[in-house]
Scaffold this motif. Structure first.
Motif, PDB file in Angstrom:
ATOM      1  N   LEU A 154       0.819  -1.219   0.000  1.00 67.72           N
ATOM      2  CA  LEU A 154       0.000   0.000   0.000  1.00 67.72           C
ATOM      3  C   LEU A 154       0.845   1.258   0.000  1.00 67.72           C
ATOM      4  N   LEU A 155       1.983   1.210   0.668  1.00 66.61           N
ATOM      5  CA  LEU A 155       2.821   2.393   0.817  1.00 66.61           C
ATOM      6  C   LEU A 155       3.485   2.820  -0.488  1.00 66.61           C
ATOM      7  N   SER A 156       3.370   1.999  -1.527  1.00 66.11           N
ATOM      8  CA  SER A 156       3.899   2.408  -2.835  1.00 66.11           C
ATOM      9  C   SER A 156       3.001   3.459  -3.487  1.00 66.11           C
ATOM     10  N   ASP A 157       1.797   3.626  -2.975  1.00 64.13           N
ATOM     11  CA  ASP A 157       0.868   4.645  -3.478  1.00 64.13           C
ATOM     12  C   ASP A 157       1.132   5.940  -2.712  1.00 64.13           C
ATOM     13  N   GLU A 158       1.379   7.018  -3.422  1.00 61.88           N
ATOM     14  CA  GLU A 158       1.727   8.290  -2.772  1.00 61.88           C
ATOM     15  C   GLU A 158       0.616   8.858  -1.903  1.00 61.88           C
ATOM     16  N   ARG A 159      -0.596   8.331  -2.030  1.00 61.99           N
ATOM     17  CA  ARG A 159      -1.716   8.818  -1.219  1.00 61.99           C
ATOM     18  C   ARG A 159      -1.755   8.181   0.162  1.00 61.99           C
ATOM     19  N   VAL A 160      -0.867   7.218   0.417  1.00 61.82           N
ATOM     20  CA  VAL A 160      -0.905   6.450   1.665  1.00 61.82           C
ATOM     21  C   VAL A 160       0.238   6.872   2.587  1.00 61.82           C
ATOM     22  N   ARG A 161      -0.109   7.101   3.856  1.00 62.17           N
ATOM     23  CA  ARG A 161       0.877   7.364   4.908  1.00 62.17           C
ATOM     24  C   ARG A 161       0.632   6.382   6.044  1.00 62.17           C
ATOM     25  N   PHE A 162       1.709   6.018   6.726  1.00 59.46           N
ATOM     26  CA  PHE A 162       1.610   5.149   7.891  1.00 59.46           C
ATOM     27  C   PHE A 162       2.276   5.837   9.066  1.00 59.46           C
ATOM     28  N   ILE A 163       1.539   5.994  10.136  1.00 61.85           N
ATOM     29  CA  ILE A 163       2.043   6.592  11.362  1.00 61.85           C
ATOM     30  C   ILE A 163       1.861   5.554  12.462  1.00 61.85           C
ATOM     31  N   ASP A 164       2.946   5.220  13.153  1.00 63.45           N
ATOM     32  CA  ASP A 164       2.853   4.230  14.225  1.00 63.45           C
ATOM     33  C   ASP A 164       3.519   4.766  15.468  1.00 63.45           C
ATOM     34  N   GLY A 165       3.020   4.353  16.585  1.00 70.41           N
ATOM     35  CA  GLY A 165       3.597   4.709  17.872  1.00 70.41           C
ATOM     36  C   GLY A 165       3.420   3.551  18.821  1.00 70.41           C
ATOM     37  N   PRO A 166       3.954   3.679  20.008  1.00 69.24           N
ATOM     38  CA  PRO A 166       3.787   2.600  20.983  1.00 69.24           C
ATOM     39  C   PRO A 166       2.321   2.427  21.369  1.00 69.24           C
ATOM     40  N   LYS A 167       1.958   1.225  21.746  1.00 68.60           N
ATOM     41  CA  LYS A 167       0.600   0.922  22.189  1.00 68.60           C
ATOM     42  C   LYS A 167       0.229   1.862  23.325  1.00 68.60           C
ATOM     43  N   SER A 168      -0.952   2.467  23.192  1.00 69.63           N
ATOM     44  CA  SER A 168      -1.373   3.416  24.228  1.00 69.63           C
ATOM     45  C   SER A 168      -2.779   3.076  24.710  1.00 69.63           C
ATOM     46  N   PRO A 169      -3.097   3.438  25.945  1.00 69.85           N
ATOM     47  CA  PRO A 169      -4.439   3.168  26.472  1.00 69.85           C
ATOM     48  C   PRO A 169      -5.534   3.901  25.692  1.00 69.85           C
ATOM     49  N   SER A 170      -5.162   5.020  25.046  1.00 70.58           N
ATOM     50  CA  SER A 170      -6.164   5.798  24.310  1.00 70.58           C
ATOM     51  C   SER A 170      -6.308   5.342  22.860  1.00 70.58           C
ATOM     52  N   ARG A 171      -5.614   4.255  22.508  1.00 66.47           N
ATOM     53  CA  ARG A 171      -5.707   3.695  21.155  1.00 66.47           C
ATOM     54  C   ARG A 171      -5.342   4.718  20.081  1.00 66.47           C
ATOM     55  N   ALA A 172      -4.264   5.448  20.310  1.00 67.08           N
ATOM     56  CA  ALA A 172      -3.729   6.440  19.368  1.00 67.08           C
ATOM     57  C   ALA A 172      -4.706   7.572  19.074  1.00 67.08           C
ATOM     58  N   GLU A 173      -5.557   7.880  20.024  1.00 67.77           N
ATOM     59  CA  GLU A 173      -6.551   8.930  19.830  1.00 67.77           C
ATOM     60  C   GLU A 173      -5.901  10.279  19.520  1.00 67.77           C
ATOM     61  N   LEU A 174      -4.841  10.628  20.205  1.00 64.88           N
ATOM     62  CA  LEU A 174      -4.177  11.912  19.989  1.00 64.88           C
ATOM     63  C   LEU A 174      -3.684  12.029  18.548  1.00 64.88           C
ATOM     64  N   VAL A 175      -3.080  10.968  18.026  1.00 65.59           N
ATOM     65  CA  VAL A 175      -2.584  10.983  16.647  1.00 65.59           C
ATOM     66  C   VAL A 175      -3.742  11.150  15.671  1.00 65.59           C
ATOM     67  N   ARG A 176      -4.847  10.467  15.911  1.00 68.46           N
ATOM     68  CA  ARG A 176      -6.020  10.617  15.024  1.00 68.46           C
ATOM     69  C   ARG A 176      -6.502  12.058  15.001  1.00 68.46           C
ATOM     70  N   HIS A 177      -6.549  12.712  16.154  1.00 70.74           N
ATOM     71  CA  HIS A 177      -6.977  14.095  16.210  1.00 70.74           C
ATOM     72  C   HIS A 177      -5.999  15.018  15.478  1.00 70.74           C
ATOM     73  N   GLN A 178      -4.711  14.733  15.594  1.00 77.29           N
ATOM     74  CA  GLN A 178      -3.706  15.532  14.885  1.00 77.29           C
ATOM     75  C   GLN A 178      -3.866  15.392  13.374  1.00 77.29           C
ATOM     76  N   VAL A 179      -4.115  14.193  12.900  1.00 75.88           N
ATOM     77  CA  VAL A 179      -4.298  13.968  11.466  1.00 75.88           C
ATOM     78  C   VAL A 179      -5.553  14.704  10.986  1.00 75.88           C
ATOM     79  N   LEU A 180      -6.613  14.626  11.738  1.00 75.27           N
ATOM     80  CA  LEU A 180      -7.845  15.336  11.357  1.00 75.27           C
ATOM     81  C   LEU A 180      -7.641  16.846  11.329  1.00 75.27           C
ATOM     82  N   ALA A 181      -6.871  17.376  12.265  1.00 74.23           N
ATOM     83  CA  ALA A 181      -6.632  18.808  12.306  1.00 74.23           C
ATOM     84  C   ALA A 181      -5.819  19.266  11.090  1.00 74.23           C
ATOM     85  N   GLN A 182      -4.992  18.400  10.560  1.00 77.18           N
ATOM     86  CA  GLN A 182      -4.170  18.737   9.400  1.00 77.18           C
ATOM     87  C   GLN A 182      -4.883  18.496   8.079  1.00 77.18           C
ATOM     88  N   ALA A 183      -5.992  17.796   8.114  1.00 79.54           N
ATOM     89  CA  ALA A 183      -6.706  17.441   6.872  1.00 79.54           C
ATOM     90  C   ALA A 183      -7.342  18.663   6.232  1.00 79.54           C
TER      91      ALA A 183
END
Length: 92
Positions: A63-92
């Motif tokens: 999938l990452l060969s398509d320029e429209r795809v980005r992958f963001i990973d972080g350590p397992k968190s109790p909030s299930r990466a909620e902060l990252v999702r909000h950051q991505v939405l704010a940048q959209a």
């Protein structure tokens, strides 16, 4: 089909799709390809890992060969990466 933008607005994708994942190696690629095959071509697919396993990361390689795809990973968190999702939405 024509598109218009507001004066001063940056041209960017019409749609941003967030695909959260943790341990879904058997289905994450299918979900990603489904997004990319939609009739709307002006899109970003942001796969957000929450401590994604090596298997998930390997499944995403094609999938990452398509320029429209980005992958963001972080350590397992109790909030299930909620902060990252909000950051991505704010940048959209």
């Amino acid at each position: 089909m024509s598109t218009s933008t507001r004066p001063g607005a940056q041209a960017g994708p019409l749609v941003t799709v967030i695909l959260p994942t943790h341990n879904h190696a058997s289905t994450v690629d299918l979900a990603g390809w489904s997004v990319l095959q939609q009739s709307v071509r002006s899109l970003d697919l942001v796969v957000i890992g929450d401590g994604a396993t090596d298997e998930v990361q390997a499944a995403l390689v094609p999938l990452l060969s398509d320029e429209r795809v980005r992958f963001i990973d972080g350590p397992k968190s109790p909030s299930r990466a909620e902060l990252v999702r909000h950051q991505v939405l704010a940048q959209a």
